[in-house]
Design a protein around this motif. Structure first.
Motif, PDB file in Angstrom:
ATOM      1  N   TYR A  39       0.882  -1.063   0.023  1.00  0.00           N
ATOM      2  CA  TYR A  39      -0.071   0.065   0.032  1.00  0.00           C
ATOM      3  C   TYR A  39       0.973   1.246   0.070  1.00  0.00           C
ATOM      4  CZ  TYR A  39       0.577  -0.606   4.934  1.00  0.00           C
ATOM      5  OH  TYR A  39       1.196  -0.820   6.379  1.00  0.00           O
ATOM      6  N   THR A  40       2.084   0.984   0.722  1.00  0.00           N
ATOM      7  CA  THR A  40       2.742   2.438   0.550  1.00  0.00           C
ATOM      8  C   THR A  40       3.633   2.525  -0.893  1.00  0.00           C
ATOM      9  OG1 THR A  40       4.808   1.023   1.575  1.00  0.00           O
ATOM     10  CG2 THR A  40       3.743   2.359   2.918  1.00  0.00           C
ATOM     11  N   PHE A  41       3.660   1.508  -1.426  1.00  0.00           N
ATOM     12  CA  PHE A  41       4.071   1.511  -2.838  1.00  0.00           C
ATOM     13  C   PHE A  41       3.262   2.159  -3.825  1.00  0.00           C
ATOM     14  CE2 PHE A  41       3.846  -0.501  -7.355  1.00  0.00           C
ATOM     15  CZ  PHE A  41       4.887  -0.035  -7.728  1.00  0.00           C
ATOM     16  N   THR A  42       1.984   1.714  -3.728  1.00  0.00           N
ATOM     17  CA  THR A  42       0.997   2.276  -4.416  1.00  0.00           C
ATOM     18  C   THR A  42       0.565   3.686  -4.093  1.00  0.00           C
ATOM     19  OG1 THR A  42      -0.272  -0.015  -4.318  1.00  0.00           O
ATOM     20  CG2 THR A  42      -1.768   1.646  -4.921  1.00  0.00           C
ATOM     21  N   PHE A  43       0.416   4.060  -2.941  1.00  0.00           N
ATOM     22  CA  PHE A  43       0.171   5.424  -2.487  1.00  0.00           C
ATOM     23  C   PHE A  43       1.295   6.272  -3.041  1.00  0.00           C
ATOM     24  CE2 PHE A  43       0.367   8.977   0.420  1.00  0.00           C
ATOM     25  CZ  PHE A  43      -0.883   9.786  -0.154  1.00  0.00           C
ATOM     26  N   HIS A  44       2.650   5.944  -2.893  1.00  0.00           N
ATOM     27  CA  HIS A  44       3.634   6.844  -3.544  1.00  0.00           C
ATOM     28  C   HIS A  44       3.624   6.924  -4.825  1.00  0.00           C
ATOM     29  CE1 HIS A  44       8.383   7.231  -3.582  1.00  0.00           C
ATOM     30  NE2 HIS A  44       7.808   8.337  -4.036  1.00  0.00           N
ATOM     31  N   ARG A  45       3.247   5.941  -5.870  1.00  0.00           N
ATOM     32  CA  ARG A  45       3.176   5.967  -7.145  1.00  0.00           C
ATOM     33  C   ARG A  45       1.925   6.996  -7.444  1.00  0.00           C
ATOM     34  NH1 ARG A  45       2.473   0.767 -11.219  1.00  0.00           N
ATOM     35  NH2 ARG A  45       2.766   1.921 -13.054  1.00  0.00           N
ATOM     36  N   PHE A  46       1.126   6.837  -6.683  1.00  0.00           N
ATOM     37  CA  PHE A  46      -0.287   7.743  -6.675  1.00  0.00           C
ATOM     38  C   PHE A  46       0.253   9.345  -6.598  1.00  0.00           C
ATOM     39  CE2 PHE A  46      -3.836  10.094  -4.706  1.00  0.00           C
ATOM     40  CZ  PHE A  46      -4.845   9.936  -6.066  1.00  0.00           C
ATOM     41  N   GLN A  47       1.015   9.506  -5.479  1.00  0.00           N
ATOM     42  CA  GLN A  47       1.575  10.943  -5.373  1.00  0.00           C
ATOM     43  C   GLN A  47       2.306  11.592  -6.474  1.00  0.00           C
ATOM     44  OE1 GLN A  47       3.992   9.823  -1.759  1.00  0.00           O
ATOM     45  NE2 GLN A  47       2.876  11.400  -0.709  1.00  0.00           N
ATOM     46  N   HIS A  48       2.891  10.611  -7.479  1.00  0.00           N
ATOM     47  CA  HIS A  48       3.463  11.273  -8.471  1.00  0.00           C
ATOM     48  C   HIS A  48       2.677  11.498  -9.664  1.00  0.00           C
ATOM     49  CE1 HIS A  48       7.982  11.018  -7.594  1.00  0.00           C
ATOM     50  NE2 HIS A  48       7.415  10.372  -6.366  1.00  0.00           N
ATOM     51  N   SER A  49       1.472  10.944  -9.701  1.00  0.00           N
ATOM     52  CA  SER A  49       0.390  11.184 -10.884  1.00  0.00           C
ATOM     53  C   SER A  49      -0.482  11.928 -10.537  1.00  0.00           C
ATOM     54  CB  SER A  49       0.051   9.701 -11.175  1.00  0.00           C
ATOM     55  OG  SER A  49      -0.699   9.452 -10.102  1.00  0.00           O
ATOM     56  N   ASN A  50      -0.737  12.443  -9.328  1.00  0.00           N
ATOM     57  CA  ASN A  50      -2.100  13.257  -8.669  1.00  0.00           C
ATOM     58  C   ASN A  50      -1.565  14.692  -8.787  1.00  0.00           C
ATOM     59  OD1 ASN A  50      -3.527  14.528  -6.486  1.00  0.00           O
ATOM     60  ND2 ASN A  50      -5.036  13.012  -7.735  1.00  0.00           N
ATOM     61  N   LYS A  51      -2.088  15.785  -9.044  1.00  0.00           N
ATOM     62  CA  LYS A  51      -1.534  16.962  -9.033  1.00  0.00           C
ATOM     63  C   LYS A  51      -1.651  17.338  -7.416  1.00  0.00           C
ATOM     64  CE  LYS A  51      -2.339  21.611 -10.425  1.00  0.00           C
ATOM     65  NZ  LYS A  51      -3.211  22.630 -11.535  1.00  0.00           N
ATOM     66  N   PHE A  52      -2.747  17.202  -6.941  1.00  0.00           N
ATOM     67  CA  PHE A  52      -2.878  17.819  -5.300  1.00  0.00           C
ATOM     68  C   PHE A  52      -1.672  16.834  -4.553  1.00  0.00           C
ATOM     69  CE2 PHE A  52      -4.350  16.615  -0.913  1.00  0.00           C
ATOM     70  CZ  PHE A  52      -4.647  17.949  -0.436  1.00  0.00           C
ATOM     71  N   PHE A  53      -1.814  15.614  -4.807  1.00  0.00           N
ATOM     72  CA  PHE A  53      -0.853  14.890  -3.619  1.00  0.00           C
ATOM     73  C   PHE A  53       0.653  15.011  -3.874  1.00  0.00           C
ATOM     74  CE2 PHE A  53      -4.729  12.640  -2.601  1.00  0.00           C
ATOM     75  CZ  PHE A  53      -4.542  12.497  -1.278  1.00  0.00           C
ATOM     76  N   TRP A  54       1.019  15.433  -5.284  1.00  0.00           N
ATOM     77  CA  TRP A  54       2.223  15.749  -5.845  1.00  0.00           C
ATOM     78  C   TRP A  54       2.609  16.937  -5.060  1.00  0.00           C
ATOM     79  CZ3 TRP A  54       6.781  14.488  -6.988  1.00  0.00           C
ATOM     80  CH2 TRP A  54       7.757  15.254  -7.514  1.00  0.00           C
ATOM     81  N   ARG A  55       1.889  18.182  -4.849  1.00  0.00           N
ATOM     82  CA  ARG A  55       2.182  19.112  -4.111  1.00  0.00           C
ATOM     83  C   ARG A  55       2.539  18.857  -2.525  1.00  0.00           C
ATOM     84  NH1 ARG A  55      -0.494  24.737  -6.340  1.00  0.00           N
ATOM     85  NH2 ARG A  55      -0.200  24.394  -8.442  1.00  0.00           N
ATOM     86  N   THR A  56       1.959  17.787  -2.123  1.00  0.00           N
ATOM     87  CA  THR A  56       2.620  17.602  -0.800  1.00  0.00           C
ATOM     88  C   THR A  56       3.870  16.579  -0.636  1.00  0.00           C
ATOM     89  OG1 THR A  56       1.137  15.621  -0.348  1.00  0.00           O
ATOM     90  CG2 THR A  56      -0.001  17.623  -0.252  1.00  0.00           C
ATOM     91  N   HIS A  57       4.269  16.075  -1.952  1.00  0.00           N
ATOM     92  CA  HIS A  57       5.433  15.259  -1.822  1.00  0.00           C
ATOM     93  C   HIS A  57       6.433  15.800  -2.713  1.00  0.00           C
ATOM     94  CE1 HIS A  57       7.194  11.633  -2.264  1.00  0.00           C
ATOM     95  NE2 HIS A  57       7.570  11.512  -3.491  1.00  0.00           N
ATOM     96  N   GLU A  58       6.363  17.057  -3.415  1.00  0.00           N
ATOM     97  CA  GLU A  58       7.506  17.363  -4.211  1.00  0.00           C
ATOM     98  C   GLU A  58       8.479  18.022  -2.948  1.00  0.00           C
ATOM     99  OE1 GLU A  58       6.338  20.860  -6.316  1.00  0.00           O
ATOM    100  OE2 GLU A  58       5.222  21.721  -4.557  1.00  0.00           O
ATOM    101  N   ALA A  59       8.262  18.363  -1.803  1.00  0.00           N
ATOM    102  CA  ALA A  59       9.369  18.921  -1.158  1.00  0.00           C
ATOM    103  C   ALA A  59      10.226  17.864  -1.006  1.00  0.00           C
ATOM    104  CB  ALA A  59       8.611  19.378   0.283  1.00  0.00           C
ATOM    105  N   HIS A  60       9.738  16.468  -0.798  1.00  0.00           N
ATOM    106  CA  HIS A  60      10.812  15.454  -0.493  1.00  0.00           C
ATOM    107  C   HIS A  60      11.689  15.102  -1.534  1.00  0.00           C
ATOM    108  CE1 HIS A  60      12.074  11.717   0.915  1.00  0.00           C
ATOM    109  NE2 HIS A  60      11.855  11.127  -0.158  1.00  0.00           N
ATOM    110  N   HIS A  61      11.322  15.705  -2.576  1.00  0.00           N
ATOM    111  CA  HIS A  61      12.263  15.623  -3.961  1.00  0.00           C
ATOM    112  C   HIS A  61      12.911  16.917  -4.250  1.00  0.00           C
ATOM    113  CE1 HIS A  61      11.175  11.537  -5.780  1.00  0.00           C
ATOM    114  NE2 HIS A  61      10.001  11.873  -4.777  1.00  0.00           N
ATOM    115  N   SER A  62      12.711  17.889  -3.442  1.00  0.00           N
ATOM    116  CA  SER A  62      13.468  19.207  -3.813  1.00  0.00           C
ATOM    117  C   SER A  62      14.858  19.408  -3.579  1.00  0.00           C
ATOM    118  CB  SER A  62      12.643  20.330  -3.055  1.00  0.00           C
ATOM    119  OG  SER A  62      12.960  20.139  -1.486  1.00  0.00           O
ATOM    120  N   GLY A  63      15.620  18.559  -2.630  1.00  0.00           N
ATOM    121  CA  GLY A  63      17.026  18.547  -2.239  1.00  0.00           C
ATOM    122  C   GLY A  63      17.843  18.248  -3.493  1.00  0.00           C
TER     123      GLY A  63
END
Length: 206
Positions: free
Chosen positions: A2-26
């Motif tokens: 379920y963590t793999f599925t949600f993580h994949r969803f974060q990269h494809s959904n506009k709203f959830f990407w905005r909550t996840h992009e900080a993790h990729h900003s470094g």
């Protein structure tokens, strides 16, 4: 899974990407990179991780043990170290796989979503492993667009996009923007003076 599925969803959904992009900003990925997250993402991820354990009525001791394992594994997969897993890379995640997930390359934006078990990436065709590292330059890492460095500005950016450079024309923004660097500079000078003073005292005693 379920963590793999949600993580994949974060990269494809506009709203959830905005909550996840900080993790990729470094622009520099190391063992502390796993702790760089949007506060909303932390709440969502921890709920996904721990809610099933609580709902299934597991022993309370399971919670801190899982939290410790998560923290240790998170530091491991984000550590910029040369670790070769061999055939185990098809089962367990590792820096050689996950570092590519943080690379600033189009082909890896939708790849290597696994956090602990890389087997899910191989099963669903999202594994990417070109047998070499992303690179050592800052442009090899992070996001392809400008992202705020300031913690609070990152949260504001997830709600409303803005250009930091354009906002610097406002005096009030400049005061806030340079507040933390100026404080760090002040304490840096303060401690350097203390070290110089201590060295002079020790020299006189000798």
């Amino acid at each position: 899974m379920y963590t793999f599925t949600f993580h994949r969803f974060q990269h494809s959904n506009k709203f959830f990407w905005r909550t996840h992009e900080a993790h990729h900003s470094g622009k520099e990925v190391d063992f502390l990179a796993g702790s760089r997250s949007h506060v909303v993402e932390i709440i969502i991820n921890q709920t996904i991780e721990f809610a099933p354990i609580i709902l299934l009525g597991a022993d309370p001791a399971v919670m801190p043990i899982k939290a410790l394992l998560d923290a240790m594994f998170g530091m491991f997969i984000h550590a910029n170290i040369n670790v070769k897993m061999g055939k185990l890379k098809y089962i367990f995640n590792s820096p050689e796989l996950h570092l590519w997930h943080h690379a600033n390359y189009l082909e890896v934006f939708h790849a290597n979503f696994a956090t602990k078990f890389s087997v899910w990436d191989y099963l669903f065709g999202t594994a990417y492993f070109p047998e070499h590292k992303p690179g050592n330059e800052r442009e090899n890492w992070g996001l392809y667009y400008d992202y705020p460095n300031d913690y609070f500005l990152q949260h504001a950016f997830s709600i409303k996009r803005f250009d930091e450079k354009k906002l610097l024309k406002y005096p009030w923004f400049r005061k806030y923007y340079y507040l933390r660097p100026n404080i760090l500079k002040f304490f840096g000078k303060l401690f350097s003076r203390k070290k110089i003073g201590k060295a002079e005292v020790e020299k006189e005693l000798v």
